[in-house]
Design a protein around this motif. Structure first.
Motif, PDB file in Angstrom:
ATOM      1  N   LEU A 877      58.593  15.731  22.647  1.00 19.41           N
ATOM      2  CA  LEU A 877      58.645  14.628  21.550  1.00 19.41           C
ATOM      3  C   LEU A 877      59.979  15.040  20.651  1.00 19.41           C
ATOM      4  O   LEU A 877      60.158  16.083  20.367  1.00 19.41           O
ATOM      5  N   ILE A 878      60.766  13.950  20.567  1.00 18.13           N
ATOM      6  CA  ILE A 878      61.975  13.869  20.041  1.00 18.13           C
ATOM      7  C   ILE A 878      61.736  12.958  18.902  1.00 18.13           C
ATOM      8  O   ILE A 878      61.551  11.659  18.966  1.00 18.13           O
ATOM      9  N   THR A 879      61.913  13.454  17.576  1.00 14.31           N
ATOM     10  CA  THR A 879      61.487  12.826  16.484  1.00 14.31           C
ATOM     11  C   THR A 879      62.485  12.921  15.268  1.00 14.31           C
ATOM     12  O   THR A 879      62.998  14.143  15.224  1.00 14.31           O
ATOM     13  N   ASP A 880      62.891  11.839  14.493  1.00 18.66           N
ATOM     14  CA  ASP A 880      63.656  11.945  13.389  1.00 18.66           C
ATOM     15  C   ASP A 880      62.780  12.524  12.163  1.00 18.66           C
ATOM     16  O   ASP A 880      61.543  12.486  12.277  1.00 18.66           O
ATOM     17  N   VAL A 881      63.429  13.503  11.403  1.00 21.36           N
ATOM     18  CA  VAL A 881      62.460  14.185  10.407  1.00 21.36           C
ATOM     19  C   VAL A 881      62.326  13.002   9.495  1.00 21.36           C
ATOM     20  O   VAL A 881      61.127  13.130   8.786  1.00 21.36           O
ATOM     21  N   PHE A 907      63.427  18.245  16.757  1.00 20.20           N
ATOM     22  CA  PHE A 907      63.699  17.186  15.448  1.00 20.20           C
ATOM     23  C   PHE A 907      65.314  16.958  15.332  1.00 20.20           C
ATOM     24  O   PHE A 907      66.162  17.636  15.778  1.00 20.20           O
ATOM     25  N   VAL A 908      65.345  15.606  15.007  1.00 14.71           N
ATOM     26  CA  VAL A 908      66.635  15.159  15.049  1.00 14.71           C
ATOM     27  C   VAL A 908      66.792  14.660  13.393  1.00 14.71           C
ATOM     28  O   VAL A 908      65.798  13.787  12.680  1.00 14.71           O
ATOM     29  N   MET A 926      59.755  24.640  19.132  1.00 17.45           N
ATOM     30  CA  MET A 926      60.426  23.538  18.184  1.00 17.45           C
ATOM     31  C   MET A 926      61.722  23.862  18.221  1.00 17.45           C
ATOM     32  O   MET A 926      62.110  25.189  18.047  1.00 17.45           O
ATOM     33  N   ALA A 927      62.561  22.944  17.931  1.00 21.12           N
ATOM     34  CA  ALA A 927      64.067  23.057  17.632  1.00 21.12           C
ATOM     35  C   ALA A 927      64.343  21.847  16.892  1.00 21.12           C
ATOM     36  O   ALA A 927      64.067  20.956  16.570  1.00 21.12           O
ATOM     37  N   GLY A 949      63.577  27.625  27.418  1.00 22.39           N
ATOM     38  CA  GLY A 949      64.757  28.485  26.978  1.00 22.39           C
ATOM     39  C   GLY A 949      64.815  28.174  25.461  1.00 22.39           C
ATOM     40  O   GLY A 949      64.223  27.177  24.693  1.00 22.39           O
ATOM     41  N   GLU A 950      66.045  28.677  24.968  1.00 18.45           N
ATOM     42  CA  GLU A 950      66.360  28.487  23.183  1.00 18.45           C
ATOM     43  C   GLU A 950      67.061  27.213  23.546  1.00 18.45           C
ATOM     44  O   GLU A 950      67.810  26.961  24.290  1.00 18.45           O
ATOM     45  N   ALA A 951      66.707  26.453  22.493  1.00 18.73           N
ATOM     46  CA  ALA A 951      67.329  25.192  22.361  1.00 18.73           C
ATOM     47  C   ALA A 951      68.581  25.290  21.099  1.00 18.73           C
ATOM     48  O   ALA A 951      68.132  24.880  20.179  1.00 18.73           O
TER      49      ALA A 951
END
Length: 951
Positions: A877-881, A907-908, A926-927, A949-951
């Motif tokens: 899931l790519i989501t704006d805050v 989160f973007v 989460m990143a 991995g780490e984002a």
């Protein structure tokens, strides 16, 4: 239950007691008085079994011709009766009949109209032992004094029994008091003593007990645990003095001797050796345990460790150990009461003339006995009280007793005394006991006035007033609390104080309660109280402790409007800086937008001319301007404390060591770089990239301040901030890490230093600096829970310190950077993109599709959740805050994880909504990435998240 034969005998009387010698006993307290299975005291008489009034009895009985003694018996609280022993046909005593009683009989026994009735009729189940006891006195014709109890009546009595009249009448006279309350108290004392040692052993304090001569004969286990001595060792001679500090031994012995001699409370401070040889200060305190006569039976003491609090503790309240004892002293001379009583006793006629007065009248009023008898007593009464006094006299003449009637009686010196009367009429005479209550009335009036004044302030003030326990619970509040906060008094009192204080102020509340518990007054403390409507009010408090009562008293003033006014003033003073910020921002962004717009225009023109080979040059120029704009926004976000941080535990000393070569190359060869400290310094929780930027900015400022070269010192050390220093820096007390950069440059004047951290403020030439460096550092420090501290002296140099809270966690290893590796392929994976900006959503979707991902779109939280419920399984899931329609990005992510546990989230955001993102503490999987972002870098971040991995 008590056996009536279980009596406490007193010395026998040689002959029946003379009523003239009895002394009125003090009223018993506690349970209602109920006399023994005897009758109340009244003068014993010879004659008929019917009741006689006191004057007749006195004239014809054992008590002589003085009628006043009979009247005193009628008014006495001591029970009196004459009883007649009844025998069966075999001559065995089977019951007794009451021949005569005084008025106190019924009050002492609770037996109504006893004359002429038998004891068994009045008290069914009366123990035979009472009848046998009185029959024995009648048979022996010898008086006897004893105490005994009756289960049937549920009372204990103290009795003087003596034969009266001729033997053939089988009559016994009794004078008695209900001593049930005293007996209960004695039983309670025995139970209390039995519990004492159990409680003492359970107590965490040191407890000890001593004999009346001062020899300590018992210590609880806490004493032995502290000293390390074996059980019983302290009871050996000389051992106790061996554990006291030699300098305190003589004073301690003298203080103990003084208390033993005077009987006063023992309280003394001394040093006592611990099992490891260390000496600690103790406060020893001992109270004497006395019997009813006041003689000391034992001492009970405790030792309290005051070593840590000796200099700060408030003066310990002395315990008042005086035991009040009222012993009724019997006497055969009743006129001793008349002469010695401090109460005014008198006999008057119904016309208002005094016939007899005791000496207390002269002592209280100043008038001689002759002067008092020479005029009607109404002549001595205050004019304002005469009507009420005359009405009371008329009631007495009509046969109605008067109790607690008060009036003012003129003293010989012209002043008036308040007198309280208890008077009863008997055969044309009035018998009265009178008490001077002047002092009591004055005290009551003064107290009432003081209470009225206090209540007026309490009720009308707008300040919050109240009392709270040191446990943090309110005990009393004034009405201002309900007026200000909207809660009812009951709602406020049934919850702890912390429940109505803003959660952000709970730590401050805890520190203030600790200070109050230590006896320290707290003044000027400011916190916020929640109102019923959901708002807050800012209150400035002053609190004074009452440690002995486990409470503190407080007054709070609402300074909400005052602080708002002060804030408004500060805001107006910042308008100049805001104008400078706006102008600088507009200037820089217009330049950057001109570069972007011009480059794009040129690119379009070259494409239209067919000169495509030249387009890349203009696109690179536009991208460069966009990157500079992004850097500028990051600086502004850092100043406003809204930049995106990725905090982790880092070793500051290691970070400085890793940058030392870069710093040296940056400042140039003319400046010597020295790094000091850092060994053993704990980690901090911060974004390492931002900390590196802050350090480089400070070093660059130091370089610019030394154009002719010099020495630049970088220091890392731990600092323990106390209360005062923490308040000055607006930080919490405790351990911190300080990273300081010091130069030997030009320094700053005070007015420049005051504005050093304002945005766009700079002393450098135009084009050399933006004025955002220190602003960015300040914003980063505050966002990380720290502070920036700058000291500067013109001509001598400047030291700038970043002060950050020390972190208790372990230092985290730095994750490897992805470099320029190609983004991973996303075949077979589905990504849901949620953003309310169509352009951003389109670009992200195109990047995903080019990488082989299946991409879904949603413009807000509800539509995203609908897609998760109805669509194919989602891998990322790519989501704006910041999203519209009631749900932010974090809420969407949490709801999505409810539907798809373990779903990975990126989160973007254009800036960091710290509260939404839990202040940088994200859950696993989460990143966060900040706009604007490089699309290639975005692809690599997506692949890293999906690969675990780490984002």
């Amino acid at each position: 239950m008590v056996d009536p034969r279980d009596v406490r005998s007193r010395p026998s009387l040689a002959k029946p007691p003379e009523p003239a010698m009895f002394k009125r006993a003090a009223p018993s307290h506690g349970r209602p008085r109920t006399p023994p299975p005897v009758a109340r005291r009244h003068p014993a008489t010879q004659g008929r079994p019917s009741r006689m009034n006191a004057p007749d009895t006195l004239r014809r009985g054992h008590f002589g011709p003085d009628a006043r003694y009979g009247a005193i018996l009628d008014n006495s609280e001591i029970g009196f009766c004459v009883l007649e022993i009844l025998h069966d046909a075999d001559g065995r005593a089977m019951d007794y009949r009451f021949v005569e009683t005084n008025p106190a009989f019924e009050r002492q026994t609770g037996l109504a109209e006893p004359v002429g009735r038998t004891a068994r009729a009045l008290v069914p189940g009366l123990e035979q032992a009472w009848i046998d006891t009185y029959a024995a006195i009648d048979a022996s014709r010898e008086a006897r004094r004893f105490e005994s109890g009756s289960d049937a009546m549920g009372r204990w009595f103290e009795v003087d029994a003596f034969p009266v009249d001729v033997p053939d009448l089988h009559r016994v006279g009794l004078l008695f008091n209900d001593v049930s309350a005293r007996r209960a108290a004695e039983a309670e004392q025995r139970r209390s003593e039995a519990q004492f040692r159990v409680f003492a052993q359970a107590m965490p304090s040191q407890v000890w007990a001593a004999r009346a001569d001062g020899a300590v004969d018992w210590y609880n286990d806490q004493v032995y645990a502290y000293t390390g001595l074996p059980q019983g060792a302290l009871e050996e001679p000389g051992v106790w003095s061996g554990i006291l500090h030699p300098e305190d031994l003589a004073d301690t012995a003298r203080a103990w001797a003084r208390s033993l001699e005077s009987g006063e409370v023992y309280q003394h401070e001394f040093r006592m050796r611990r099992f490891d040889g260390a000496f600690r200060w103790f406060l020893a305190r001992a109270l004497p345990v006395r019997d009813e006569a006041g003689a000391i039976l034992r001492w009970v003491g405790s030792n309290t460790d005051i070593d840590d609090a000796r200099r700060q503790a408030a003066e310990l309240a002395r315990l008042n150990a005086a035991l009040e004892s009222k012993v009724a002293e019997r006497t055969r001379e009743r006129d001793l009461i008349w002469a010695a009583s401090s109460d005014l006793l008198c006999v008057a006629d119904v016309d208002g003339w005094l016939i007899e007065v005791n000496p207390a009248w002269t002592a209280t009023t100043g008038w001689s006995e002759a002067e008092l008898k020479a005029r009607p007593f109404i002549a001595f009464v205050h004019p304002d009280d005469r009507e009420a006094t005359a009405a009371a006299a008329r009631a007495l003449a009509a046969g109605a007793a008067q109790h607690a009637f008060e009036n003012r009686y003129r003293h010989r010196d012209g002043t008036y005394r308040w007198l309280s009367w208890n008077a009863v009429p008997r055969e044309g005479r009035v018998y009265a006991t009178v008490r001077d209550v002047t002092a009591v009335r004055h005290q009551a009036e003064a107290l009432a006035l003081s209470m009225r004044e206090r209540d007026r302030v309490w009720q009308t003030t707008n300040d919050l007033m109240g009392t709270a326990g040191l446990d943090g619970r309110l005990r009393t509040i004034n009405p201002a609390w309900t007026r200000m906060l909207g809660w009812s008094e009951q709602e406020i009192l049934r919850q702890p104080l912390s429940a109505i204080i803003d959660p952000q102020d709970h730590a401050l509340l805890a520190r203030n309660v600790e200070r109050l518990t230590a006896g320290e007054t707290v003044a000027g403390c400011v916190d916020r109280l929640r109102t019923r409507e959901g708002g807050t009010r800012t209150i400035q408090w002053t609190a004074i402790p009452e440690v002995e009562a486990g409470a503190f008293h407080m007054v709070g003033r609402d300074v909400t409007e005052q602080l708002q006014a002060e804030e408004a003033l500060r805001q107006s003073q910042k308008m100049e800086a805001v104008g400078q910020l706006t102008g600088g921002l507009a200037h820089d962004f217009n330049n950057l937008l001109a570069g972007i717009s011009g480059s794009l225009d040129m690119a379009r023109a070259r494409i239209g001319q067919g000169r495509g080979a030249e387009v890349d040059r203009y696109l690179e120029a536009a991208q460069g301007a966009a990157r500079r704009a992004a850097a500028l926004t990051h600086r502004l976000l850092a100043f406003s404390r809204r930049q995106t941080l990725a905090p982790r535990a880092i070793d500051v000393a290691a970070l400085v060591a890793g940058l030392e070569d870069l710093i040296q190359r940056t400042v140039g060869p003319a400046i010597a770089v020295e790094v000091r400290g850092g060994a053993g310094v704990g980690p901090v929780l911060a974004d390492p990239n931002q900390l590196e930027n802050a350090l480089l900015n400070l070093c660059i400022n130091a370089r610019d301040a030394m154009p002719d070269g010099g020495r630049l010192r970088i220091g890392v050390e731990e600092r323990a901030l106390g209360e005062a220093e923490a308040r000055e820096l607006d930080l919490a007390p405790g351990p911190h890490v300080s990273l300081c950069v010091a130069d030997e440059g030009t320094g700053m004047e005070p007015d420049v230093l005051e504005r050093a951290m304002e945005p766009f403020f700079t002393t450098k030439p135009i084009g050399v600096g933006t004025g955002l460096g220190l602003s960015m550092i300040y914003g980063f420090a505050r966002q990380s829970g720290g502070q920036v501290q700058i000291r500067s002296t013109p001509g001598r140099g400047t030291e700038a310190c970043l002060v950050l809270p020390r972190h208790d966690g372990r230092v985290e290893a730095e994750a490897p950077t992805p470099g320029d590796a190609a983004p991973p392929e996303g075949a077979g994976r589905t990504v849901l993109v949620v953003d309310d900006e169509p352009l951003v959503r389109m670009l992200v979707v195109e990047v995903l599709e080019e990488l082989g991902y299946a991409a879904l779109e949603a413009e807000d939280g509800p539509s995203a959740l609908a897609a998760i419920r109805s669509g194919p399984p989602i891998d990322l899931l790519i989501t704006d805050v910041g999203l519209p329609n009631g749900m932010n990005g974090r809420q969407v992510a949490d709801a999505a994880r409810e539907l798809r546990p373990g779903l990975r989230v990126l989160f973007v955001t254009g800036y960091a909504e710290n509260a939404v993102l839990n202040h940088g503490h994200l859950s696993p999987g989460m990143a966060v990435v900040t706009k604007p972002f490089d699309l290639g870098e975005l692809g690599r971040r997506i692949g890293a998240i999906l690969d675990g991995g780490e984002a």
